[in-house]
Design an enzyme around this catalytic site. Structure first.
Site, mmCIF file in Angstrom:
data_model
loop_
_atom_site.group_PDB
_atom_site.id
_atom_site.type_symbol
_atom_site.label_atom_id
_atom_site.label_comp_id
_atom_site.label_asym_id
_atom_site.label_seq_id
_atom_site.Cartn_x
_atom_site.Cartn_y
_atom_site.Cartn_z
ATOM 1 N N ARG A 116 3.600 10.952 -2.440
ATOM 2 C CA ARG A 116 3.840 9.852 -1.518
ATOM 3 C C ARG A 116 5.346 9.635 -1.416
ATOM 4 O O ARG A 116 5.987 9.266 -2.400
ATOM 5 C CB ARG A 116 3.155 8.584 -2.041
ATOM 6 C CG ARG A 116 3.452 7.323 -1.250
ATOM 7 C CD ARG A 116 2.656 6.125 -1.806
ATOM 8 N NE ARG A 116 2.945 4.901 -1.078
ATOM 9 C CZ ARG A 116 3.784 3.948 -1.491
ATOM 10 N NH1 ARG A 116 4.427 4.059 -2.644
ATOM 11 N NH2 ARG A 116 3.989 2.875 -0.757
ATOM 12 N N ASN A 143 -0.286 -1.690 -4.540
ATOM 13 C CA ASN A 143 0.747 -1.517 -5.558
ATOM 14 C C ASN A 143 0.601 -2.638 -6.576
ATOM 15 O O ASN A 143 0.620 -3.815 -6.213
ATOM 16 C CB ASN A 143 2.151 -1.588 -4.940
ATOM 17 C CG ASN A 143 2.444 -0.398 -4.027
ATOM 18 O OD1 ASN A 143 1.641 0.519 -3.905
ATOM 19 N ND2 ASN A 143 3.608 -0.426 -3.396
ATOM 20 N N GLU A 149 1.017 2.577 -6.001
ATOM 21 C CA GLU A 149 2.110 2.482 -6.980
ATOM 22 C C GLU A 149 1.624 1.739 -8.206
ATOM 23 O O GLU A 149 0.959 0.700 -8.097
ATOM 24 C CB GLU A 149 3.317 1.686 -6.454
ATOM 25 C CG GLU A 149 4.195 2.412 -5.490
ATOM 26 C CD GLU A 149 5.386 1.564 -5.031
ATOM 27 O OE1 GLU A 149 5.851 0.682 -5.793
ATOM 28 O OE2 GLU A 149 5.843 1.790 -3.899
ATOM 29 N N GLU A 185 4.753 -2.565 1.294
ATOM 30 C CA GLU A 185 5.008 -3.910 0.780
ATOM 31 C C GLU A 185 5.743 -4.830 1.757
ATOM 32 O O GLU A 185 6.881 -5.236 1.513
ATOM 33 C CB GLU A 185 5.806 -3.832 -0.531
ATOM 34 C CG GLU A 185 5.136 -2.985 -1.592
ATOM 35 C CD GLU A 185 5.837 -3.068 -2.950
ATOM 36 O OE1 GLU A 185 6.975 -3.561 -3.013
ATOM 37 O OE2 GLU A 185 5.237 -2.656 -3.942
ATOM 38 N N HIS A 221 9.855 2.214 4.159
ATOM 39 C CA HIS A 221 10.028 1.694 2.800
ATOM 40 C C HIS A 221 11.419 1.061 2.725
ATOM 41 O O HIS A 221 12.284 1.500 1.981
ATOM 42 C CB HIS A 221 9.838 2.817 1.776
ATOM 43 C CG HIS A 221 9.539 2.352 0.375
ATOM 44 N ND1 HIS A 221 8.451 2.816 -0.351
ATOM 45 C CD2 HIS A 221 10.167 1.475 -0.437
ATOM 46 C CE1 HIS A 221 8.439 2.248 -1.551
ATOM 47 N NE2 HIS A 221 9.484 1.432 -1.637
ATOM 48 N N TYR A 261 1.837 -4.059 -10.476
ATOM 49 C CA TYR A 261 2.730 -3.934 -11.622
ATOM 50 C C TYR A 261 2.478 -4.961 -12.714
ATOM 51 O O TYR A 261 2.708 -4.707 -13.884
ATOM 52 C CB TYR A 261 4.197 -4.053 -11.178
ATOM 53 C CG TYR A 261 4.667 -2.846 -10.398
ATOM 54 C CD1 TYR A 261 5.152 -1.730 -11.055
ATOM 55 C CD2 TYR A 261 4.607 -2.811 -9.014
ATOM 56 C CE1 TYR A 261 5.569 -0.611 -10.367
ATOM 57 C CE2 TYR A 261 5.023 -1.692 -8.307
ATOM 58 C CZ TYR A 261 5.499 -0.600 -8.993
ATOM 59 O OH TYR A 261 5.907 0.522 -8.305
HETATM 60 C C1 PNW Z 1 8.024 -1.888 -5.514
HETATM 61 N N1 PNW Z 1 8.365 -8.205 -7.035
HETATM 62 O O1 PNW Z 1 8.920 -2.965 -5.370
HETATM 63 C C2 PNW Z 1 8.558 -0.861 -4.543
HETATM 64 O O2 PNW Z 1 7.594 -0.365 -3.646
HETATM 65 C C3 PNW Z 1 9.316 0.239 -5.174
HETATM 66 O O3 PNW Z 1 10.231 0.758 -4.254
HETATM 67 C C4 PNW Z 1 9.980 -0.247 -6.439
HETATM 68 O O4 PNW Z 1 10.858 0.692 -6.988
HETATM 69 C C5 PNW Z 1 8.872 -0.604 -7.412
HETATM 70 O O5 PNW Z 1 7.966 -1.544 -6.855
HETATM 71 C C6 PNW Z 1 9.371 -1.148 -8.748
HETATM 72 O O6 PNW Z 1 10.047 -2.363 -8.563
HETATM 73 C C7 PNW Z 1 8.705 -4.243 -5.838
HETATM 74 O O7 PNW Z 1 9.397 -8.869 -7.220
HETATM 75 C C8 PNW Z 1 9.835 -5.034 -5.997
HETATM 76 O O8 PNW Z 1 7.237 -8.693 -7.203
HETATM 77 C C9 PNW Z 1 9.721 -6.341 -6.384
HETATM 78 C C10 PNW Z 1 8.467 -6.872 -6.615
HETATM 79 C C11 PNW Z 1 7.331 -6.087 -6.462
HETATM 80 C C12 PNW Z 1 7.464 -4.769 -6.072
#
Ligand code: PNW
Length: 461
Positions: free
Chosen positions: A83, A301, A367, A172, A127, A303
């Site tokens: 991707r 995505n 992601e 996002e 992106h 995290y």
């Molecule tokens: C994503 N938040 O970004 C992006 O898709 C990627 O490019 C990035 O490198 C990756 O996650 C890691 O950060 C985010 O603040 C940035 O919640 C900020 C947030 C979430 C996703």
């Protein structure tokens, strides 16, 4: 079905799709080559204090010059798919007019290189690297940008659509709109809620316009979709204030995107929250029909999981400006180097909830990954057991969601390489593969070896 072990990963089918992900500005470098013009990130990186250590994407991982070597790395992992995103200011400098052949040629070669190695290209059209000229004309808060995006999408689709099957319009949009135009932490660094909400609507409109046009132009099977950053937002306690804070956070972070895309309507409670701030969504008749064009896949995505409180440290439910308090409270969980609390079970909850609330849309985790304080040995090898544990627990969580009935079709690790982590510059490393920024040497970490072995094991199911 019986499985060899108790590990939920062993319940994943051989057809489950595995990949790694990157994005153009984070890895390519070569920002002034092949006719590329500046994006909002080139500009933002030059604002004093905007990015840690004043880092920029000028060189990044120099992927633009090392693409064949990087594709070989991807192939070595044995994944099904890669991707990546296309840099709008390479393909259509300035954001208007005809395609730039030199810019398209790079992605043309990338696609051929991937296919030659048996890796499926998954193209993300946007992106975050908006051509600066379009920002100067108003950026995403301007409605015209949605139409410019759809035109650009068709330039790429016309050039690569004969070989690329899977297309993601936006990565996002919450980050583009809210971090870019409200919080000011991402390019273009503006801070106005009304602009951010207009940006949200025009991003979604651009997605819908592009999706409709790609669907109409497709001559073979295509998979069209969008990727959202989603998390879990649970109330810290059962109090009415905390429950309302969690509702509002989930509303603005998730339902404000999911509902128009998948149900054809903005969520009433979020519109009411916005109206209380004097903000309305600039919807015109017909927009929601465009935005809710059918998609074949929802990219998720994930995290971290968050807990919300509706009261401040002193127990007050309103801030100085009379707004309701919505505060993230720590859960006491271990964190990554980003300070994000690690909550794998949140991924199971999220996927199950999406499958229930928005049925009929296949999902792919586009992601998931973590930054940690990597410590390379003398050979540059990183024994990143913390990242291995993070990835394994989250793949397990996705497998559990499947077992609970969610239609989860694949998983992409973020990221193939250490890269330019936006406002954090090169300080945060998410890669399965270490990048030595002095030499541009790539060194697979233990997590890369674990991922390769896991993909291979599940393939044999
Ligand atoms: C994503 N938040 O970004 C992006 O898709 C990627 O490019 C990035 O490198 C990756 O996650 C890691 O950060 C985010 O603040 C940035 O919640 C900020 C947030 C979430 C996703």
């Amino acid at each position: 079905a019986t499985t060899a072990t108790d590990d939920p990963i062993d319940t994943l089918p051989a057809s489950f799709r595995w990949g790694v992900a990157t994005s153009s500005y984070q890895i390519e470098g070569a920002v002034a080559e092949g006719g590329r013009t500046p994006s909002i990130w080139d500009t933002f990186c030059r604002v004093p204090g905007a990015v840690t250590d004043g880092d920029t994407g000028d060189v990044a991982c120099d992927h633009y010059h090392r693409m064949p070597q990087d594709v070989a790395l991807i192939a070595g992992l044995g994944v099904d798919a890669y991707r990546f995103s296309v840099a709008w200011p390479r393909v259509q400098p300035g954001g208007r007019g005809p395609a730039n052949p030199a810019g398209l040629a790079f992605y043309d070669r990338l696609v051929d290189e991937l296919l030659g190695h048996g890796v499926d290209p998954w193209v993300t059209l946007y992106h975050w690297d908006l051509p600066q000229e379009l920002e100067d004309a108003g950026g995403w808060p301007a409605r015209d940008t949605a139409y410019r995006f759809a035109d650009y999408a068709m330039l790429v689709f016309d050039a690569l659509g004969d070989r690329v099957r899977t297309w993601t319009t936006l990565n996002e949009p919450w980050c583009s709109a809210m971090l870019g135009y409200y919080h000011g932490q991402h390019a273009p660094g503006r801070q106005d809620l009304g602009d951010a909400i207009a940006a949200t609507h025009h991003l979604l409109l651009g997605h819908g316009l592009a999706t409709g046009r790609m669907r109409a132009a497709a001559t073979g099977p295509v998979e069209l979709g969008i990727t959202l950053n989603l998390s879990t937002a649970a109330p810290a306690t059962d109090s009415a204030a905390d429950r309302d804070a969690a509702r509002a956070a989930d509303g603005q972070g998730a339902r404000l995107y999911l509902d128009p895309l998948l149900r054809g309507a903005y969520p009433e409670d979020v519109l009411a929250d916005l109206a209380a701030e004097g903000v309305r969504v600039p919807v015109r008749p017909g927009d929601l029909e465009v935005i809710s064009a059918p998609v074949d896949v929802l990219g998720v995505n994930y995290y971290f999981g968050q807990l919300f409180s509706g009261v401040d440290e002193d127990g007050r439910e309103r801030d100085e400006d009379g707004r309701p308090v919505r505060r993230v409270v720590p859960q006491g969980l271990p964190t990554t180097a980003m300070g994000w609390e690690i909550r794998p079970e949140g991924l199971t909850e999220l996927l199950v909830r999406l499958g229930r609330d928005y049925p009929g849309v296949p999902m792919v985790v586009t992601e998931n990954g973590a930054a940690f304080e990597d410590r390379p040995d003398a050979d540059g090898f990183v024994a990143d057991d913390d990242r291995v544990a993070y990835l394994a627990e989250h793949v397990r969580a996705a497998a559990r969601a499947r077992l609970a009935g969610a239609d989860v079709r694949g998983y992409f690790a973020w990221s193939l390489l250490d890269n330019f982590e936006w406002a954090y510059g090169y300080d945060k490393r998410f890669g399965l593969v270490r990048v030595d920024y002095d030499t541009q040497r790539r060194i697979p970490k233990r997590s890369a070896l674990w991922y390769r072995d896991t993909v291979r094991r599940v393939r044999r199911h």
